[in-house]
Design a protein around this motif. Sequence first.
Motif, mmCIF file in Angstrom:
data_model
loop_
_atom_site.group_PDB
_atom_site.id
_atom_site.type_symbol
_atom_site.label_atom_id
_atom_site.label_comp_id
_atom_site.label_asym_id
_atom_site.label_seq_id
_atom_site.Cartn_x
_atom_site.Cartn_y
_atom_site.Cartn_z
ATOM 1 N N ALA A 92 0.761 -1.157 -0.037
ATOM 2 C CA ALA A 92 -0.009 0.055 0.007
ATOM 3 C C ALA A 92 0.937 1.211 -0.018
ATOM 4 O O ALA A 92 0.446 2.412 -0.692
ATOM 5 C CB ALA A 92 -1.128 -0.254 1.331
ATOM 6 N N PHE A 93 2.163 1.118 0.678
ATOM 7 C CA PHE A 93 2.894 2.176 0.603
ATOM 8 C C PHE A 93 3.482 2.428 -0.682
ATOM 9 O O PHE A 93 3.617 3.786 -1.126
ATOM 10 C CB PHE A 93 4.065 2.219 1.599
ATOM 11 N N MET A 94 3.663 1.212 -1.278
ATOM 12 C CA MET A 94 4.318 1.398 -2.659
ATOM 13 C C MET A 94 3.367 2.022 -3.448
ATOM 14 O O MET A 94 3.612 3.087 -4.549
ATOM 15 C CB MET A 94 4.647 0.321 -3.267
ATOM 16 N N ALA A 95 2.132 1.603 -3.351
ATOM 17 C CA ALA A 95 1.096 2.331 -4.294
ATOM 18 C C ALA A 95 0.721 3.723 -4.154
ATOM 19 O O ALA A 95 0.598 4.436 -4.885
ATOM 20 C CB ALA A 95 -0.188 1.673 -3.908
ATOM 21 N N SER A 96 1.237 4.249 -2.833
ATOM 22 C CA SER A 96 0.799 5.651 -2.508
ATOM 23 C C SER A 96 1.844 6.500 -3.044
ATOM 24 O O SER A 96 1.881 7.700 -3.587
ATOM 25 C CB SER A 96 0.909 5.832 -1.021
ATOM 26 N N VAL A 97 3.095 5.867 -3.126
ATOM 27 C CA VAL A 97 4.286 6.688 -3.478
ATOM 28 C C VAL A 97 4.185 6.812 -5.108
ATOM 29 O O VAL A 97 4.267 7.594 -5.778
ATOM 30 C CB VAL A 97 5.504 5.841 -3.511
ATOM 31 N N PHE A 98 3.644 5.708 -5.708
ATOM 32 C CA PHE A 98 3.389 5.452 -7.331
ATOM 33 C C PHE A 98 2.122 6.672 -7.652
ATOM 34 O O PHE A 98 2.318 7.364 -8.782
ATOM 35 C CB PHE A 98 2.967 4.162 -7.787
ATOM 36 N N ASN A 99 1.234 6.764 -6.854
ATOM 37 C CA ASN A 99 0.066 7.572 -7.068
ATOM 38 C C ASN A 99 0.511 8.824 -6.982
ATOM 39 O O ASN A 99 0.302 9.773 -7.762
ATOM 40 C CB ASN A 99 -0.951 7.204 -6.086
#
Length: 124
Positions: A72-79
């Motif tokens: 989820a953290f990786m998704a937030s960085v990508f977002n």
Amino acid sequence: MSDTQVLTTPAGELRPTDDLDKVVTALKFFRIMAVIAGVALLILCVELILHYGFDNEALAWWSPIHGVLFMAFMASVFNLGTKLRWTAVRMVGYICTAFVPVLSFWLERKVNTGVSALLHDAGA
């Protein structure tokens, strides 16, 4: 920000066509996930110390939860990164901060300060 001006700072890049509300929402999600990922990594460190140092399985269930939170953290960085036009290298570097305990807390402050200034300059 005028209709033709591209606002570029070390925090990222915004164009007049960008939806600033989406950037604000992405920043909030990133901030929350950076803190959660930092706490999750600290708990994982405790779990590893208990497991390998004391042969205690009290937190053995934590590893999969930590994995989901890390994703989820990786998704937030990508977002946030795609909205601010960060390079892939920058996003990978930011994701790598989640491998070092407490570094994600520093990253959260750094990114929040920079992106908040960028949004202020853009008129959000």
